[in-house]
Design a protein around this motif. Structure first.
Motif, PDB file in Angstrom:
ATOM      1  N   GLU A  62       6.736  -6.757   7.755  1.00  0.00           N
ATOM      2  CA  GLU A  62       8.040  -6.909   7.111  1.00  0.00           C
ATOM      3  C   GLU A  62       8.086  -6.137   5.799  1.00  0.00           C
ATOM      4  O   GLU A  62       7.068  -5.711   5.289  1.00  0.00           O
ATOM      5  N   ASN A  63       9.255  -6.023   5.274  1.00  0.00           N
ATOM      6  CA  ASN A  63       9.469  -5.411   3.957  1.00  0.00           C
ATOM      7  C   ASN A  63       9.000  -3.962   3.865  1.00  0.00           C
ATOM      8  O   ASN A  63       8.497  -3.532   2.841  1.00  0.00           O
ATOM      9  N   ARG A  94      10.280   4.357  -9.110  1.00  0.00           N
ATOM     10  CA  ARG A  94       9.551   3.220  -9.682  1.00  0.00           C
ATOM     11  C   ARG A  94       8.053   3.361  -9.464  1.00  0.00           C
ATOM     12  O   ARG A  94       7.251   3.070 -10.348  1.00  0.00           O
ATOM     13  N   LEU A 129       6.364   5.658 -11.897  1.00  0.00           N
ATOM     14  CA  LEU A 129       6.161   5.020 -13.202  1.00  0.00           C
ATOM     15  C   LEU A 129       5.007   4.013 -13.110  1.00  0.00           C
ATOM     16  O   LEU A 129       4.159   3.937 -13.997  1.00  0.00           O
ATOM     17  N   LEU A 130       4.973   3.271 -12.023  1.00  0.00           N
ATOM     18  CA  LEU A 130       3.908   2.286 -11.828  1.00  0.00           C
ATOM     19  C   LEU A 130       2.538   2.970 -11.821  1.00  0.00           C
ATOM     20  O   LEU A 130       1.589   2.486 -12.438  1.00  0.00           O
ATOM     21  N   GLU A 143      -0.474   2.092 -14.304  1.00  0.00           N
ATOM     22  CA  GLU A 143      -1.765   1.675 -13.756  1.00  0.00           C
ATOM     23  C   GLU A 143      -2.898   2.543 -14.294  1.00  0.00           C
ATOM     24  O   GLU A 143      -3.966   2.047 -14.627  1.00  0.00           O
ATOM     25  N   PHE A 166      -3.708   1.441 -17.722  1.00  0.00           N
ATOM     26  CA  PHE A 166      -4.385   0.143 -17.726  1.00  0.00           C
ATOM     27  C   PHE A 166      -5.835   0.294 -17.295  1.00  0.00           C
ATOM     28  O   PHE A 166      -6.748  -0.285 -17.885  1.00  0.00           O
ATOM     29  N   HIS A 209      -6.174  -2.735  -6.320  1.00  0.00           N
ATOM     30  CA  HIS A 209      -4.729  -2.961  -6.359  1.00  0.00           C
ATOM     31  C   HIS A 209      -3.975  -1.632  -6.218  1.00  0.00           C
ATOM     32  O   HIS A 209      -3.072  -1.507  -5.402  1.00  0.00           O
ATOM     33  N   ALA A 259       0.258   1.103   0.916  1.00  0.00           N
ATOM     34  CA  ALA A 259       1.532   0.502   1.321  1.00  0.00           C
ATOM     35  C   ALA A 259       2.647   1.543   1.249  1.00  0.00           C
ATOM     36  O   ALA A 259       3.471   1.662   2.159  1.00  0.00           O
ATOM     37  N   LEU A 302       1.552  -6.910  -0.740  1.00  0.00           N
ATOM     38  CA  LEU A 302       2.137  -6.052  -1.765  1.00  0.00           C
ATOM     39  C   LEU A 302       3.557  -5.658  -1.390  1.00  0.00           C
ATOM     40  O   LEU A 302       4.438  -5.555  -2.248  1.00  0.00           O
ATOM     41  N   LEU A 303       3.779  -5.433  -0.091  1.00  0.00           N
ATOM     42  CA  LEU A 303       5.132  -5.065   0.355  1.00  0.00           C
ATOM     43  C   LEU A 303       6.121  -6.185   0.036  1.00  0.00           C
ATOM     44  O   LEU A 303       7.251  -5.933  -0.358  1.00  0.00           O
ATOM     45  N   MET A 353       7.052  -5.957  -3.579  1.00  0.00           N
ATOM     46  CA  MET A 353       7.783  -4.726  -3.927  1.00  0.00           C
ATOM     47  C   MET A 353       9.176  -4.697  -3.308  1.00  0.00           C
ATOM     48  O   MET A 353      10.129  -4.270  -3.943  1.00  0.00           O
ATOM     49  N   ILE A 403      11.862  -1.078 -14.957  1.00  0.00           N
ATOM     50  CA  ILE A 403      10.688  -1.433 -15.762  1.00  0.00           C
ATOM     51  C   ILE A 403      10.192  -2.841 -15.389  1.00  0.00           C
ATOM     52  O   ILE A 403       8.997  -3.072 -15.253  1.00  0.00           O
ATOM     53  N   TRP A 442      10.497  -4.306 -12.545  1.00  0.00           N
ATOM     54  CA  TRP A 442       9.843  -4.170 -11.231  1.00  0.00           C
ATOM     55  C   TRP A 442       8.441  -3.593 -11.379  1.00  0.00           C
ATOM     56  O   TRP A 442       7.487  -4.069 -10.782  1.00  0.00           O
ATOM     57  N   VAL A 443       8.339  -2.581 -12.205  1.00  0.00           N
ATOM     58  CA  VAL A 443       7.031  -1.932 -12.390  1.00  0.00           C
ATOM     59  C   VAL A 443       6.026  -2.929 -12.973  1.00  0.00           C
ATOM     60  O   VAL A 443       4.920  -3.089 -12.451  1.00  0.00           O
ATOM     61  N   ASN A 472       4.641  -5.437 -10.659  1.00  0.00           N
ATOM     62  CA  ASN A 472       3.720  -4.926  -9.644  1.00  0.00           C
ATOM     63  C   ASN A 472       2.454  -4.310 -10.226  1.00  0.00           C
ATOM     64  O   ASN A 472       1.673  -3.694  -9.510  1.00  0.00           O
ATOM     65  N   THR A 473       2.235  -4.503 -11.522  1.00  0.00           N
ATOM     66  CA  THR A 473       1.028  -3.934 -12.131  1.00  0.00           C
ATOM     67  C   THR A 473      -0.193  -4.803 -11.902  1.00  0.00           C
ATOM     68  O   THR A 473      -0.084  -6.008 -11.667  1.00  0.00           O
ATOM     69  N   SER A 474      -1.361  -4.168 -12.049  1.00  0.00           N
ATOM     70  CA  SER A 474      -2.622  -4.923 -12.074  1.00  0.00           C
ATOM     71  C   SER A 474      -2.610  -5.922 -13.215  1.00  0.00           C
ATOM     72  O   SER A 474      -3.120  -7.023 -13.096  1.00  0.00           O
ATOM     73  N   GLU A 475      -2.025  -5.515 -14.336  1.00  0.00           N
ATOM     74  CA  GLU A 475      -2.068  -6.383 -15.507  1.00  0.00           C
ATOM     75  C   GLU A 475      -1.404  -7.719 -15.214  1.00  0.00           C
ATOM     76  O   GLU A 475      -1.862  -8.767 -15.678  1.00  0.00           O
ATOM     77  N   ARG A 478      -1.012  -8.991 -12.037  1.00  0.00           N
ATOM     78  CA  ARG A 478      -1.674  -9.639 -10.896  1.00  0.00           C
ATOM     79  C   ARG A 478      -3.085 -10.116 -11.203  1.00  0.00           C
ATOM     80  O   ARG A 478      -3.648 -10.910 -10.466  1.00  0.00           O
TER      81      ARG A 478
END
Lengths: 425, 506
Positions: free
Chosen positions: A183-184, A197, A200-201, A205, A208, A220, A227, B423-424, B427, B493, B495-496, B499-502, B504
Motif C-alpha cells: 500500500e501507499n 521533498r 530535501l530529506l 539526513e 544528521f 533508515h 522505498a 516507511l511508505l 510518507m 518541511i 513532512w521532511v 521522516n528524518t532519522s532524527e 525516528r
C-alpha cells in the motif's frame, strides 16, 4: 561506515526509470517477464514456509501404523503422499522428497532462526538468512524492487528471514496484507512534490549522519531510498493482484491462493527469492490443523507449480516446501501416544519441486514412527549447500561479518564440508 | 548505604506476604544510587580505555525522558518551556515532575500489560482493560514491585473487575495450561527462559526437565470460575482438581526453579507458596530480573541480554547489577526509586553522539545507545503531534493496535527493523498527509510569520529549535507570498522532519 558508501545518487535512477516508463503500460508484465527471463539465465527460488511445523506423518512420510490420514499413490510409482494432497500428488515427478532432515533446535523461534540462517542462535550476532544471501548473489543489485520478498500470513512469521550483518539493502520486503499487496506506493501530492521533498530529506539526513553516524540512521536512509526507487518503478505493479486475469485468480483458489499467486508474479518480474509464510501449522496433537490447512496448501502449491511449468519457468524456479521442524509423537513420547504431534527436530521432511532437479525421488529413510532417521541424515549445512547447488550459487562465497571475519554462505563449510545431495542434481 | 543491612535482609526473609507500604522516593538515596551507577560504569570505561561522550543537550534529554517515562515525545510548548528554563537543577526537577505525572503509570501499565498479556490468538475474548487500569494505578501509587508481583502471581476473584490481576492467566478456553503459565511467569519475573527444558534438559544452564515441570506443577489448580461473561469471568484455584499435564510432561512434584520442593497442602492453593518464594528477599533471580528489565527500558539493552534469558548469559557490569538489585531490595522494591536513580545518572544523560574511541560497544555505555522509537512510541508521538485523529478511546486503541501490528517490531530495540511498507505508510498515507497539512495550516493561522512557524515545526517534531544553518536553509524554502503558499511550503518541511532519522531515532 561513511556516507560515500551509500547507494548511488537518486537522480541517476530517476532518469532511468523515467525513460523506462515510456514503454506502454498495458504490456508491461509480459515484456518485463520476458526481459527478466532472457537476461537472467539465473535461477530463482520460492520458499513455502509452513509456520509451526509440517507433520511428516500427515504429508510426505506416511506410516501405516501412525499416520492419521490415508496414503494415496502419486504420479511416481512407489511414492505415496497423504490423501489431503491429491493435486500435489499428480506433480510428484517434479519433486524430491527429503525425509531425513535432522536439526538441533526444537523451539519455534530458535528453530526458525537455525533453519533460515544455518547457525544456532547466539546473542550479539545476527546472521543473514539464506534468502538474503541468495538474493544478494542472484539479484540485480540495481533492481527497482527488492530481490527478496517475504509474504507473511496472519502470524508473526518472518523472524529469522532478516539480512543480519549483510545490512539494510538486503532486508526482505515484507508483505503483511496479501489482499492489498504493497500500500501507499502513490504519494497523495503527486510524484513531483514527493521528489522535491525527498531531495530535501536526503540533504537533512546527510547532515544528521555527519553528527551521528549510527547504523540505524544509515539503515533508515537506505530504506527510504529503496522505498522511493520502488515507487518510481513499474515492476512494483507485480504487487497488485488485481491486475491478474480472473481466470488465473480462480486457479489460485483457497486460503493461501493469493500468496502463491503473488509469488508467481514476483518470480516473473525477476525477483530471485520469494518466501511465503503460511500460518498455523503448529498442530500439537491430533490432526485438526493439518486437516484444515492441507487442502488449501494442495490447491495453492499445485497451482503455482503448474503455472510455472506452463510459463516455462519451472526448470529455473526451485520451489521448496519446509518448516522449522517436523512433528513427533510416537518417537517423542512413546509409541502409546499415537496422537501426539509435538515439536520434533530429530527427523523431518522437506520437499523440492522444479529448479531443474531430477524429480520423482525420495532421499533418506526414517523408522516406523517417522521420528528417527535411519538413512542419509541431512543437516542444515547439507541442505543449504544443496539448495545453493541447485540455484547455481557458490556456497563457499564469503561475506564479511561485523568483526571483519569472512563467513561462507554455509557457515562451517570449510571446517566440515557439507554433504550435497548430488542424487537430485 | 545505611539503609541496607544484613539484619534487614534476614528480618524480611520471615515475612510471608510482602508488605504494601506506600514508599516515598527519597531524593538523597536516588542521588546516591545514581552516583553508584556512574562509578560502576566509569570504572569499566576507564579500565577498557573508552572515553565517555559529553552530556546530551537539553532537548535530547527532554525527548528521551518523555519517551521513556510517558511513551511519547513532548509537545512544542513543553519543549519551549524546558529549553527556556534557566534553573540549574531543571533536569532533576523535570524527572520528579514526570515521575509524579499520571502518564508515568499509564505508560508503565501499557509496557507491562504487553509483557504480561502478550497478544495471542487464544486470548481474543479476554478483555485486558481492567488489568491495564490496575497496573496503571499500581505504578502511579508506586506500589512495591514485590507486592505487585505477589498479587499478579496469586490473584483469584469472581471476575476481572473484582480482581484484574487474574487476567494474566486467562484465555479463551479457560485458563493457561500449567506449562504455558510457567513459560509466562518464569521469564517475566525471574528473567530465566525455561521453554527448552520442556522436552530436554536446558542446553546451557543447569536447568533440567524437573525444574521445568516442577514449576509448571504450581499452576495445575487453575480453574476459570465465577460471575460474569466469557470475557470477564474470574479465576479460582480449585482445591480438589488438578489440570492434566500433556502426555510428554515429566510428572514431578512442584519444585522451585533450581531449588527445593516445598511442602504443599494438597487441599490448598499452590501459587501463594510459589509467589512467596519468588518475591522473597533471598530469591536469587527476582530482584536482578526486574532491575535488568528496568535498565533495558532506559538503555535499549539490559545489563544481561536477552532480558528473559539471564541465566545463560553474562552481565556486562556484574557489580552494577548486583549492587542495584541490593539497593532496590533495601528500598522496599521501590520502582520510582529505581527509575529515578537510573535517569538521574550521567550514563543515562550522555549524548548519543560518539567521540573518538567509543563508537563501538554500546554496552560499555560510553555513549547512550541509539535506538528506534518503538511502534507504540511512534504512534503515541504521532498522536501528540496531532497526526493521528481525535478518535474516541475505543477506536483509538484499535488503531493503535493495528499500527503496532503493522510495524511488528523485532526483539532487539537497537536493531533497525523498519521495512519499506512501514516507511511508505508515513510518507504517503493520505490520512497522515492531510493531518500534516492541517497542523501546519493551524500554525500559520496562529503564528503568521515564517520564522515562528518554522520554529514551532522544529519544536513540535524534534523538540528543539532549528540551528542557524537550518534556519537560513529552511526559511529560504518558505514561500511567504500568501498564507496558502506559506502553508504549502511549510508542510514540505514538516513532512521532511517527520521522516528524518532524527525523529525516528532516540
Amino acid at each position: 561506515m561513511n556516507l560515500s558508501h551509500l547507494p548511488c545518487d537518486r537522480r541517476g535512477f530517476l532518469r532511468c526509470t523515467a525513460a523506462a516508463s515510456a514503454v506502454s503500460a498495458s504490456g508491461w508484465l509480459p515484456a518485463l517477464a520476458h526481459a527478466a527471463a532472457a537476461q537472467r539465465g539465473k535461477k530463482s527460488c520460492v520458499l513455502v514456509w509452513l509456520e509451526g511445523g509440517l507433520s511428516q506423518l500427515e504429508s510426505f512420510d506416511m506410516k501405516k501404523k501412525y499416520s492419521m490420514f490415508e496414503p494415496i499413490e502419486s504420479s511416481v510409482p512407489g511414492i505415496q503422499v497423504c490423501d489431503k494432497l491429491p493435486n500435489v500428488a499428480k506433480l510428484m515427478h517434479h519433486a524430491a522428497v527429503i525425509r531425513s532432515m535432522s536439526t538441533p533446535e526444537n523451539e519455534h523461534v530458535r528453530a526458525r532462526y537455525h533453519t533460515h540462517t544455518g547457525v544456532r542462535p547466539v546473542p550479539g550476532q545476527v546472521y543473514p538468512s539464506l534468502g538474503s544471501m541468495v538474493a544478494m548473489e542472484l539479484g540485480d543489485p540495481d533492481s527497482a524492487i527488492p530481490n527478496y520478498v517475504v509474504i507473511r500470513g496472519k502470524g508473526r512469521g518472518g523472524t529469522g528471514s532478516g539480512s543480519g550483518f549483510l545490512g539494510p539493502k538486503y532486508q526482505p520486503l515484507k508483505i503483511d496484507d496479501i489482499k492489498n499487496g504493497i500500500e501507499n506506493l502513490t504519494p497523495p501530492g503527486g510524484m513531483q512534490q514527493f521528489d522535491r521533498r525527498l531531495n530535501l530529506l536526503e540533504e537533512v539526513e546527510a547532515g544528521f549522519y555527519k553528527t551521528l553516524p549510527a547504523k540505524s540512521a544509515f539503515a533508515h536512509l537506505t530504506t527510504l531510498r529503496r522505498a522511493s526507487t520502488m515507487m518510481h518503478s513499474k515492476e512494483s505493479k507485480a504487487y497488485d493482484l488485481d491486475l491478474e486475469p480472473a481466470k488465473a485468480r480462480e486457479a489460485y483458489a483457497g486460503r493461501y491462493g493469493d500468496s502463491f499467486l503473488m509469488a508467481r508474479r514476483l518470480i516473473e518480474v525477476g525477483v530471485p527469492f520469494v518466501e511465503l509464510s503460511l500460518p498455523e501449522w503448529d498442530n500439537h496433537s491430533g490432526c485438526g490443523l493439518h486437516k484444515e490447512n492441507l487442502p488449501p496448501l494442495d490447491i495453492g502449491l499445485s497451482a503455482l507449480i503448474k503455472d510455472l511449468e506452463d510459463r516455462g519457468l519451472l526448470d529455473t524456479t526451485l520451489v521448496i516446501l519446509m518448516s522449522e521442524f517436523g512433528r513427533g509423537g510416537p518417537a517423542r513420547v512413546g509409541t502409546g501416544h499415537k496422537e501426539d504431534r509435538g515439536h520434533w527436530h530429530k527427523a523431518w521432511t522437506t520437499v523440492f519441486f522444479g529448479g531443474g532437479i531430477r524429480g520423482g525421488q525420495i532421499i533418506g529413510k526414517t523408522d516406523e514412527t517417522a521420528g528417527i532417521v535411519e538413512e542419509r541424515m541431512v543437516n542444515i549445512a547439507d541442505y543449504f549447500a544443496t539448495i545453493c547447488k541447485i540455484l547455481g550459487v557458490d556456497y563457499m562465497k564469503e561475506n564479511i561479518d561485523p568483526g571483519g571475519r569472512p563467513v561462507p554462505i554455509v557457515v562451517d563449510a570449510q571446517l566440515s564440508p557439507p554433504k550435497v545431495i548430488n542424487e537430485i542434481l | 548505604m545505611t539503609r541496607f543491612s544484613i539484619a534487614g535482609a534476614m528480618l524480611s526473609f520471615i515475612v510471608f506476604a510482602p508488605p504494601d507500604a506506600h514508599c516515598q522516593v527519597r531524593s538523597g538515596d536516588v542521588v546516591d544510587t545514581a552516583q553508584f551507577i556512574d562509578q560502576q560504569i566509569d570504572k569499566q570505561l576507564s579500565a577498557a580505555n573508552i572515553p565517555a561522550s559529553p552530556a546530551c543537550s537539553d532537548s535530547d534529554f527532554l525527548r528521551r525522558l518523555c519517551l521513556d517515562l510517558h511513551g511519547r515525545i513532548p509537545t512544542a510548548d513543553q519543549a519551549r518551556q524546558f529549553l527556556d528554563d534557566t534553573r540549574e537543577d531543571k533536569r532533576a526537577r523535570l524527572i520528579d515532575a514526570r515521575l509524579a505525572h499520571e502518564d508515568y503509570g499509564i505508560w508503565m501499565g501499557d509496557v507491562w500489560l504487553h509483557r504480561l498479556f502478550p497478544e495471542r490468538s487464544s486470548q481474543n475474548k479476554v478483555k485486558p482493560g481492567p488489568l491495564r487500569e490496575w497496573l496503571t494505578a499500581g505504578f502511579n501509587q508506586n506500589r512495591p514491585w514485590n507486592a505487585l508481583s505477589y498479587d499478579l502471581l496469586t490473584g483469584t476473584g469472581e471476575d476481572t473487575h473484582a480482581n484484574p490481576a487474574v487476567t494474566v492467566f486467562l484465555n479463551d478456553s479457560g485458563t493457561l495450561k500449567p506449562e504455558e503459565a510457567a513459560d509466562l511467569v518464569v521469564p517475566v519475573f525471574l528473567g530465566v527462559k525455561i521453554e527448552c527444558a520442556q522436552c530436554h534438559d536446558h542446553p546451557f544452564n543447569e536447568l533440567t526437565q524437573d525444574d521445568y515441570w516442577g514449576m509448571a506443577a504450581f499452576f495445575t489448580k487453575l480453574v476459570r470460575d465465577g460471575k460474569g461473561t466469557s470475557e470477564t469471568r474470574g479465576l479460582v484455584e480449585r482445591v480438589n482438581k488438578k489440570l492434566k499435564l500433556p502426555p510428554y510432561a515429566k510428572e514431578v512434584p512442584a519444585k522451585f526453579l533450581g531449588g527445593a520442593e516445598p511442602e504443599l497442602d494438597p487441599d490448598g492453593p499452590y501459587r501463594p507458596t510459589l509467589a512467596r518464594w519468588i518475591t522473597a528477599e533471598d530469591n536469587p533471580y527476582f530482584a536482578r530480573a526486574i532491575v535488568n528489565r528496568v535498565w533495558a527500558h532506559f538503555f535499549g539493552l539490559g545489563i544481561v541480554n536477552p532480558v528473559d534469558d539471564m541465566d545463560d548469559n553474562r552481565p556486562s557490569h556484574p557489580k552494577l547489577l548486583s549492587g542495584l538489585a541490593e539497593r532496590f531490595v533495601a528500598s522496599g522494591y521501590d520502582m520510582k526509586y529505581l527509575v529515578g536513580s537510573i535517569v538521574n545518572s550521567a550514563a543515562y544523560q550522555r549524548s548519543l553522539r560518539p567521540v573518538q574511541g567509543n563508537e563501538k560497544d554500546a554496552a560499555a555505555y560510553g555513549r547512550k545507545p541509539v535506538r528506534l522509537l518503538t511502534p507504540l512510541e511512534l504512534f503515541d508521538s504521532l498522536k501528540t503531534l496531532g497526526i493521528i485523529g481525535n478518535h474516541p478511546p475505543h477506536k483509538l486503541r484499535v488503531e493503535r493496535r493495528r499500527f503496532a501490528h503493522f510495524f511488528q517490531a523485532g526483539d532487539d530495540p537497537l536493531d533497525y527493523d523498519r521495512g519499506i511498507p512501514q516507511l511508505l505508510l508515513l510518507m504517503n498515507s493520505k490520512k497522515y498527509n492531510a493531518s500534516q497539512f492541517r497542523q501546519v495550516q493551524a500554525l500559520v493561522k496562529q503564528l503568521e510569520t515564517a520564522d515562528t512557524v518554522l520554529e514551532a515545526i522544529y519544536l513540535s517534531i524534534l523538540s528543539r529549535r532549528p540551528t542557524e544553518a537550518e534556519h537560513s536553509k529552511m526559511t529560504a524554502l518558505l514561500d511567504t507570498t500568501t498564507s496558502r503558499t506559506l502553508t504549502d511550503s511549510a508542510t514540505d518541511i514538516y513532512w521532511v522532519l517527520l521522516n528524518t532519522s532524527e525523529f525516528r531515532l532516540r
